[in-house]
Scaffold this motif. Sequence first.
Motif, PDB file in Angstrom:
ATOM      1  N   SER A   1       0.825  -1.222   0.000  1.00 42.04           N
ATOM      2  CA  SER A   1       0.000   0.000   0.000  1.00 42.04           C
ATOM      3  C   SER A   1       0.859   1.273   0.000  1.00 42.04           C
ATOM      4  O   SER A   1       0.579   2.223   0.742  1.00 42.04           O
ATOM      5  CB  SER A   1      -0.935   0.014   1.216  1.00 42.04           C
TER       6      SER A   1
ATOM      7  N   THR B   1       1.587   4.594  -1.090  1.00 41.66           N
ATOM      8  CA  THR B   1       0.845   5.674  -1.740  1.00 41.66           C
ATOM      9  C   THR B   1       1.428   7.017  -1.317  1.00 41.66           C
ATOM     10  O   THR B   1       2.143   7.115  -0.314  1.00 41.66           O
ATOM     11  CB  THR B   1      -0.649   5.648  -1.338  1.00 41.66           C
TER      12      THR B   1
ATOM     13  N   THR C   1       0.507  11.469  -1.312  1.00 42.87           N
ATOM     14  CA  THR C   1      -0.355  12.624  -1.592  1.00 42.87           C
ATOM     15  C   THR C   1       0.551  13.810  -1.906  1.00 42.87           C
ATOM     16  O   THR C   1       1.751  13.630  -2.132  1.00 42.87           O
ATOM     17  CB  THR C   1      -1.253  12.935  -0.379  1.00 42.87           C
TER      18      THR C   1
ATOM     19  N   ALA D   1      -6.025   5.049 -10.149  1.00 44.88           N
ATOM     20  CA  ALA D   1      -5.387   5.429  -8.889  1.00 44.88           C
ATOM     21  C   ALA D   1      -5.615   4.381  -7.807  1.00 44.88           C
ATOM     22  O   ALA D   1      -4.762   4.200  -6.923  1.00 44.88           O
ATOM     23  CB  ALA D   1      -5.921   6.779  -8.428  1.00 44.88           C
TER      24      ALA D   1
ATOM     25  N   GLY E   1      -2.859   2.139  -7.865  1.00 45.02           N
ATOM     26  CA  GLY E   1      -1.540   2.777  -7.810  1.00 45.02           C
ATOM     27  C   GLY E   1      -0.995   3.086  -9.189  1.00 45.02           C
ATOM     28  O   GLY E   1       0.223   3.161  -9.384  1.00 45.02           O
TER      29      GLY E   1
ATOM     30  N   GLU F   1       2.245   4.610 -11.037  1.00 42.86           N
ATOM     31  CA  GLU F   1       2.370   6.037 -10.744  1.00 42.86           C
ATOM     32  C   GLU F   1       3.738   6.401 -10.207  1.00 42.86           C
ATOM     33  O   GLU F   1       4.278   7.477 -10.501  1.00 42.86           O
ATOM     34  CB  GLU F   1       1.289   6.460  -9.738  1.00 42.86           C
TER      35      GLU F   1
END
Length: 521
Positions: free
Chosen positions: A80, A82, A84, A214, A217, A235
């Motif tokens: 996971s 990720t 921002t 998204a 990923g 990404e």
Amino acid sequence: MKLNYRIVIFALAIIFGLFFSAPSLLQTEAGKKVTLGLDLQGGLHMLLGVKTEEATKSRIKSIAASIKHFSERNDILIDSLTFTEDSVKFEVLDSDDNNAINEFLKDIEGSSISQEGQIVSLSLTDKEIIRTKAAAVDQAIETIRNRLDQFGLSEPVVARQGEEKILVQLAGIKTQEEEQRARELISRAAKLELMAVDEDRNARVYNMSSSDAAAYGDVILPDVKNEQEKYLVREIPILDGGMLTDASMGFDENNRPLINFKLNAEGAEIFGDFTGKSVGKRLAVVLDGKVYSAPNINERIGGGAGQISGNYTVMEAKDLAIALRSGALLAPIYLMEKRSVGPSLGADSIKASLVALIGGFVLVICFMVFYYRLAGVIANIALVANLFILLAVMSLFGATLTLPGMAGIVLTVGMAVDANVIISERIRELIYEGKSMHKAIEEGYANAMRAILDANITTLIASVVLYAYGTGAIKGFAITMSIGILASMLTAILGTHGIYEMLESKIQKSKNNRLWFGIKG
């Protein structure tokens, strides 16, 4: 008449001035010349803004890529991963790997790390965000300047305006095509990324939205040749253009232009590791958010070299190589203000400046001859030599002449003759006192020296301060003033003294002080 070391140095200075100023005066093909600034030959004036918030996002994305590579290289299982705009989050699946991960994260400058159970979160501190935004503007200035230097423009002005603005002035941009090419080169992000194609889901890319991608990923990117053709890529990139060391234009087997690029040691290592374990899959070469190619990986690729192919013209390929070689922009820039200065306005400025220069020059020469007679002629010889030396030095260093620079030359004309006015007055005073011609000349120079040095050194200090803290136009004024002052000290003090020494016996024999110095007796 007899030669002396002063007259020899003065003669060499005149030869130097004539030789190196000739290309600028005659506009010959060979030789270094003074280049004209924006206000004299026309060009392009732009005020650019920098989207500094994007620099923070780019930094976070780069950190995420580093974490991904570190975990894969050290067989640390994470999930996971990720990110921002201001943080990276991931889960460490094996608690035994916590120490290794934490040691790696500690080395990331300006980061704040928190952990809840096996979930690790990393964000940038407020101080680091401010530093990253400021660095984005500094890097944009340096990158734009490097690109324009390689583009071939002479003496472009690239300077910070306020906190997040950049002033760009390009002299010599006269056609719409030149302007468009320069603007594209300046604004191109030139962000190179090598990204893995998501082979498991790429077949469904046309039925997916950006939010669907998204969730896995991934991100959907268009093909550079055909916007309708899409790619689904991871990404988080394998590596980015920050690891690029060189880029140059080349040609493929069909003689079509392409870009050859090389990676640094770290980039080559990451590239080799990824291609080694991804044989049979595709690697997307992404530039500024568009896929230029997505070749299959047939074997491990070592050496850290690659190619970017596309439907380029030779000029486009050259400009793209310049943009890549000079570095990607950390944050996008946008045009806030644009103003074109036409060549006709520049021609009017040159004409007005030349009228002022020639008018002031002629008036000074006439006054010196009228008031000081032959001593004025000697001062005028030094003045002419001073102008040639000034132009020669500016030509030799490829200096840019602006309108304030022309004003500096006009002012130099007056200042250059000022020293000889002081010297001539001291000599006249000593002649009135009944001193011999030899003593009058020697003591005249000795007495005048302190006043001349005081005036010139203080003006020189002011010019240095103006150059250090002024903008482009003020710098041009300071440069011409500084060179003019130094040249005048050589010509007005050393040169004229040498001429007087050479003519001393002739002056004594004539006993005509009115002819030589404009005084009775």
